[in-house]
Motif scaffolding. Structure first.
Motif, PDB file in Angstrom:
ATOM      1  N   MET A   1       0.833  -1.197   0.000  1.00 51.54           N
ATOM      2  CA  MET A   1       0.000   0.000   0.000  1.00 51.54           C
ATOM      3  C   MET A   1       0.871   1.251   0.000  1.00 51.54           C
ATOM      4  O   MET A   1       1.825   1.360   0.775  1.00 51.54           O
ATOM      5  CB  MET A   1      -0.920   0.017   1.221  1.00 51.54           C
ATOM      6  CG  MET A   1      -1.831   1.223   1.291  1.00 51.54           C
ATOM      7  SD  MET A   1      -2.917   1.145   2.731  1.00 51.54           S
ATOM      8  CE  MET A   1      -3.776   2.711   2.563  1.00 51.54           C
ATOM      9  N   ARG A   2       0.599   2.180  -0.898  1.00 51.23           N
ATOM     10  CA  ARG A   2       1.379   3.407  -0.994  1.00 51.23           C
ATOM     11  C   ARG A   2       1.142   4.273   0.232  1.00 51.23           C
ATOM     12  O   ARG A   2       0.009   4.484   0.652  1.00 51.23           O
ATOM     13  CB  ARG A   2       1.024   4.186  -2.253  1.00 51.23           C
ATOM     14  CG  ARG A   2       1.233   3.434  -3.545  1.00 51.23           C
ATOM     15  CD  ARG A   2       0.894   4.313  -4.740  1.00 51.23           C
ATOM     16  NE  ARG A   2       1.932   5.309  -4.984  1.00 51.23           N
ATOM     17  CZ  ARG A   2       1.794   6.320  -5.828  1.00 51.23           C
ATOM     18  NH1 ARG A   2       0.634   6.512  -6.466  1.00 51.23           N
ATOM     19  NH2 ARG A   2       2.777   7.173  -6.028  1.00 51.23           N
ATOM     20  N   GLN A   3       2.238   4.771   0.767  1.00 44.41           N
ATOM     21  CA  GLN A   3       2.144   5.688   1.890  1.00 44.41           C
ATOM     22  C   GLN A   3       2.388   7.117   1.419  1.00 44.41           C
ATOM     23  O   GLN A   3       3.081   7.355   0.427  1.00 44.41           O
ATOM     24  CB  GLN A   3       3.197   5.337   2.950  1.00 44.41           C
ATOM     25  CG  GLN A   3       3.019   4.001   3.611  1.00 44.41           C
ATOM     26  CD  GLN A   3       3.975   3.872   4.781  1.00 44.41           C
ATOM     27  OE1 GLN A   3       3.656   4.177   5.918  1.00 44.41           O
ATOM     28  NE2 GLN A   3       5.192   3.426   4.479  1.00 44.41           N
ATOM     29  N   ARG A   4       1.809   8.054   2.151  1.00 45.80           N
ATOM     30  CA  ARG A   4       2.092   9.465   1.920  1.00 45.80           C
ATOM     31  C   ARG A   4       3.188   9.854   2.916  1.00 45.80           C
ATOM     32  O   ARG A   4       2.967   9.843   4.127  1.00 45.80           O
ATOM     33  CB  ARG A   4       0.834  10.311   2.109  1.00 45.80           C
ATOM     34  CG  ARG A   4      -0.207  10.082   1.009  1.00 45.80           C
ATOM     35  CD  ARG A   4      -1.504  10.827   1.288  1.00 45.80           C
ATOM     36  NE  ARG A   4      -1.302  12.271   1.405  1.00 45.80           N
ATOM     37  CZ  ARG A   4      -1.234  13.115   0.372  1.00 45.80           C
ATOM     38  NH1 ARG A   4      -1.324  12.645  -0.865  1.00 45.80           N
ATOM     39  NH2 ARG A   4      -1.069  14.413   0.565  1.00 45.80           N
ATOM     40  N   VAL A  13      14.205  12.718  -2.913  1.00 48.97           N
ATOM     41  CA  VAL A  13      12.840  12.317  -3.241  1.00 48.97           C
ATOM     42  C   VAL A  13      12.827  11.041  -4.071  1.00 48.97           C
ATOM     43  O   VAL A  13      11.835  10.291  -4.078  1.00 48.97           O
ATOM     44  CB  VAL A  13      12.126  13.474  -3.976  1.00 48.97           C
ATOM     45  CG1 VAL A  13      12.705  13.694  -5.364  1.00 48.97           C
ATOM     46  CG2 VAL A  13      10.627  13.252  -4.053  1.00 48.97           C
ATOM     47  N   GLU A  14      13.935  10.770  -4.763  1.00 43.11           N
ATOM     48  CA  GLU A  14      14.026   9.562  -5.570  1.00 43.11           C
ATOM     49  C   GLU A  14      13.864   8.304  -4.724  1.00 43.11           C
ATOM     50  O   GLU A  14      13.341   7.291  -5.215  1.00 43.11           O
ATOM     51  CB  GLU A  14      15.373   9.516  -6.310  1.00 43.11           C
ATOM     52  CG  GLU A  14      15.554  10.588  -7.366  1.00 43.11           C
ATOM     53  CD  GLU A  14      16.023  11.926  -6.809  1.00 43.11           C
ATOM     54  OE1 GLU A  14      16.261  12.846  -7.608  1.00 43.11           O
ATOM     55  OE2 GLU A  14      16.169  12.043  -5.564  1.00 43.11           O
ATOM     56  N   VAL A  15      14.295   8.354  -3.482  1.00 40.97           N
ATOM     57  CA  VAL A  15      14.155   7.190  -2.594  1.00 40.97           C
ATOM     58  C   VAL A  15      12.685   6.947  -2.270  1.00 40.97           C
ATOM     59  O   VAL A  15      12.212   5.802  -2.267  1.00 40.97           O
ATOM     60  CB  VAL A  15      14.965   7.406  -1.298  1.00 40.97           C
ATOM     61  CG1 VAL A  15      14.759   6.234  -0.345  1.00 40.97           C
ATOM     62  CG2 VAL A  15      16.453   7.577  -1.611  1.00 40.97           C
ATOM     63  N   ILE A  16      11.957   8.015  -2.007  1.00 37.18           N
ATOM     64  CA  ILE A  16      10.522   7.887  -1.721  1.00 37.18           C
ATOM     65  C   ILE A  16       9.793   7.311  -2.928  1.00 37.18           C
ATOM     66  O   ILE A  16       8.953   6.404  -2.800  1.00 37.18           O
ATOM     67  CB  ILE A  16       9.925   9.251  -1.331  1.00 37.18           C
ATOM     68  CG1 ILE A  16      10.655   9.824  -0.112  1.00 37.18           C
ATOM     69  CG2 ILE A  16       8.430   9.140  -1.062  1.00 37.18           C
ATOM     70  CD1 ILE A  16      10.239  11.244   0.245  1.00 37.18           C
ATOM     71  N   LEU A  17      10.123   7.817  -4.105  1.00 36.07           N
ATOM     72  CA  LEU A  17       9.472   7.338  -5.326  1.00 36.07           C
ATOM     73  C   LEU A  17       9.850   5.882  -5.609  1.00 36.07           C
ATOM     74  O   LEU A  17       9.014   5.092  -6.057  1.00 36.07           O
ATOM     75  CB  LEU A  17       9.858   8.238  -6.502  1.00 36.07           C
ATOM     76  CG  LEU A  17       9.354   9.687  -6.409  1.00 36.07           C
ATOM     77  CD1 LEU A  17      10.004  10.545  -7.478  1.00 36.07           C
ATOM     78  CD2 LEU A  17       7.833   9.728  -6.533  1.00 36.07           C
ATOM     79  N   ALA A  18      11.101   5.524  -5.346  1.00 36.03           N
ATOM     80  CA  ALA A  18      11.528   4.138  -5.561  1.00 36.03           C
ATOM     81  C   ALA A  18      10.779   3.174  -4.654  1.00 36.03           C
ATOM     82  O   ALA A  18      10.535   2.020  -5.017  1.00 36.03           O
ATOM     83  CB  ALA A  18      13.035   4.012  -5.331  1.00 36.03           C
ATOM     84  N   ALA A  19      10.389   3.656  -3.477  1.00 34.44           N
ATOM     85  CA  ALA A  19       9.628   2.810  -2.544  1.00 34.44           C
ATOM     86  C   ALA A  19       8.158   2.706  -2.935  1.00 34.44           C
ATOM     87  O   ALA A  19       7.394   1.974  -2.283  1.00 34.44           O
ATOM     88  CB  ALA A  19       9.755   3.375  -1.131  1.00 34.44           C
ATOM     89  N   LEU A 122      12.485   2.739   4.145  1.00 31.55           N
ATOM     90  CA  LEU A 122      11.281   2.815   3.316  1.00 31.55           C
ATOM     91  C   LEU A 122      11.027   1.528   2.529  1.00 31.55           C
ATOM     92  O   LEU A 122      10.060   1.442   1.767  1.00 31.55           O
ATOM     93  CB  LEU A 122      11.381   4.003   2.347  1.00 31.55           C
ATOM     94  CG  LEU A 122      11.340   5.392   2.997  1.00 31.55           C
ATOM     95  CD1 LEU A 122      11.519   6.482   1.952  1.00 31.55           C
ATOM     96  CD2 LEU A 122      10.022   5.599   3.752  1.00 31.55           C
ATOM     97  N   GLY A 123      11.906   0.545   2.699  1.00 35.83           N
ATOM     98  CA  GLY A 123      11.677  -0.743   2.050  1.00 35.83           C
ATOM     99  C   GLY A 123      12.102  -0.802   0.597  1.00 35.83           C
ATOM    100  O   GLY A 123      11.514  -1.545  -0.201  1.00 35.83           O
ATOM    101  N   GLU A 128      17.636   1.259  -6.775  1.00 36.69           N
ATOM    102  CA  GLU A 128      16.353   1.614  -7.385  1.00 36.69           C
ATOM    103  C   GLU A 128      16.147   3.129  -7.367  1.00 36.69           C
ATOM    104  O   GLU A 128      15.553   3.695  -8.295  1.00 36.69           O
ATOM    105  CB  GLU A 128      15.230   0.895  -6.646  1.00 36.69           C
ATOM    106  CG  GLU A 128      15.296  -0.624  -6.804  1.00 36.69           C
ATOM    107  CD  GLU A 128      14.221  -1.332  -5.994  1.00 36.69           C
ATOM    108  OE1 GLU A 128      13.392  -0.648  -5.365  1.00 36.69           O
ATOM    109  OE2 GLU A 128      14.225  -2.570  -5.986  1.00 36.69           O
ATOM    110  N   ALA A 129      16.651   3.775  -6.336  1.00 34.71           N
ATOM    111  CA  ALA A 129      16.560   5.237  -6.294  1.00 34.71           C
ATOM    112  C   ALA A 129      17.402   5.859  -7.396  1.00 34.71           C
ATOM    113  O   ALA A 129      17.014   6.890  -7.977  1.00 34.71           O
ATOM    114  CB  ALA A 129      17.003   5.747  -4.923  1.00 34.71           C
ATOM    115  N   ARG A 130      18.557   5.252  -7.704  1.00 38.66           N
ATOM    116  CA  ARG A 130      19.397   5.760  -8.792  1.00 38.66           C
ATOM    117  C   ARG A 130      18.659   5.702 -10.124  1.00 38.66           C
ATOM    118  O   ARG A 130      18.838   6.564 -10.989  1.00 38.66           O
ATOM    119  CB  ARG A 130      20.702   4.962  -8.870  1.00 38.66           C
ATOM    120  CG  ARG A 130      21.653   5.193  -7.708  1.00 38.66           C
ATOM    121  CD  ARG A 130      23.048   4.650  -8.013  1.00 38.66           C
ATOM    122  NE  ARG A 130      23.930   4.810  -6.864  1.00 38.66           N
ATOM    123  CZ  ARG A 130      24.238   3.858  -6.008  1.00 38.66           C
ATOM    124  NH1 ARG A 130      23.707   2.638  -6.162  1.00 38.66           N
ATOM    125  NH2 ARG A 130      25.051   4.082  -4.999  1.00 38.66           N
TER     126      ARG A 130
END
Length: 353
Positions: A1-4, A13-19, A122-123, A128-130
């Protein structure tokens, strides 16, 4: 489930998006609310002192009153010192907090460790963030073009520049839609005629808590051709490495890291004068002393406290400053008129206006 995932300042922010999660810049949500002062009042009713930064109180009130995010990434180093107390009060009120810090030494290994720890929390993985660094390249290139059309061609206003670069901290929570909006702005801009001006302003410091500063400046015939921190939010750096990208990002690493970027912009963008904004009760007010010593153009220092419109006294100070710069540009054949800056010319002290 996507978290805010709420952020209190720009983070990778790339890490958040990768998660697979949704980044939410709490500053932007707070200040764009129809009545942002209600969150400040809520924080003060909860016990926050009146002599604390309005942004800190606004973020606390927003998060606790609306429960708009599932967790908050908060900077424990590289931003406001009051963030540490904000973290503690959020935890007490049941909000999960994820710490992140920019090393003051600007050490690549230490920053890489922080990115790795954030990804793990963030799992996801840094690899993946790269990949997201590459995926975000087209939208970031559009933002670079927005900035160029602002200072070089006069096709985009300083206010438009401020708004879209500021929103690039979280892409409005929707990268695809944000890129479409950036593209639409570029298309509209290229159909315009250039808007010439005889007074070119550099705005330095954190984004203002006022909602009409840029529009008022430009209503006086001046143009904001450089939004320092907002531009940094857009990550206008040519690198595919996530750690290097956030090492090049100047805001978290102190005033001297910022000075190099500011000096380059002043020369390239043919700036006549500088407006330095600081937030009431913020330690960054002390940095104004350094800017006055190191920057070679007239400086007007402004201090904001509560969200809303400019007050009459601040409008008068801005108007007088612009008229002074205009007079300089008309009378001088030196740096004010032609964008040239003499060496060792400290910023004029206009703080008492």
């Amino acid at each position: 489930m996507r978290q805010r995932i709420g952020i209190t300042s720009t983070v990778p922010v790339e890490v958040i998006l990768a998660a697979g999660d949704v980044p939410v810049d709490l500053n932007n949500v707070f200040i764009s609310d129809p009545e942002p002062s209600r969150f400040i009042r809520y924080a003060e009713d909860a016990g926050y002192p009146r002599n604390i930064c309005g942004w800190i109180k606004g973020i606390f009130g927003l998060v606790i009153r609306t429960r708009c995010v599932d967790a908050v990434i908060a900077l424990t180093q590289g931003d406001c010192s009051c963030t540490l107390a904000l973290i503690e009060t959020l935890i007490v009120h049941g909000t999960p907090v994820i710490p992140f810090e920019y090393p003051f030494s600007r050490d690549a290994d230490l920053l890489r460790l922080q990115v790795d720890k954030l990804a793990s929390r963030l799992g996801t993985r840094t690899e993946e963030a790269r990949e997201w660094v590459e995926r975000l390249k087209p939208v970031r290139e559009k933002l670079v073009e927005v900035d160029r059309l602002t200072w070089e061609e006069g096709l985009i206003s300083g206010e438009e520049n401020h708004c879209i670069l500021l929103s690039s901290s979280d892409f409005g929570g929707d990268v695809v839609r944000f890129e479409q909006e950036a593209g639409a702005l570029l298309e509209r801009a290229r159909l315009r005629q250039p808007s010439p001006t005889d007074v070119r302003i550099a705005y330095i410091g954190v984004p203002p808590i006022w909602n009409d500063l840029h529009s008022f400046i430009e209503s006086q015939g001046a143009r904001v051709v450089y939004n320092e921190v907002q531009r940094q939010f857009s990550m206008p750096f040519k690198t595919a490495d996530i750690v290097r990208q956030y090492l090049l990002y100047t805001y978290p690493y102190g005033v001297f890291a910022r000075l190099e970027d500011i000096l380059q912009a002043l020369a390239q963008r043919r700036v006549n004068g500088i407006i330095h904004y600081t937030q009431s009760f913020c330690y960054r007010q002390i940095e104004d002393l350094i800017f006055r010593k190191k920057l070679p153009l007239p400086i007007l220092s402004l201090e904001g406290d509560q969200p809303g419109s400019l007050d009459g006294r601040t409008k008068l100070r801005i108007t007088a400053f612009i008229e002074m710069l205009r007079k300089n540009a008309e009378e001088s054949t030196g740096y004010a008129g032609a964008g040239r800056m003499p060496a060792n010319a400290p910023g004029k002290d206009l703080s008492s206006w």
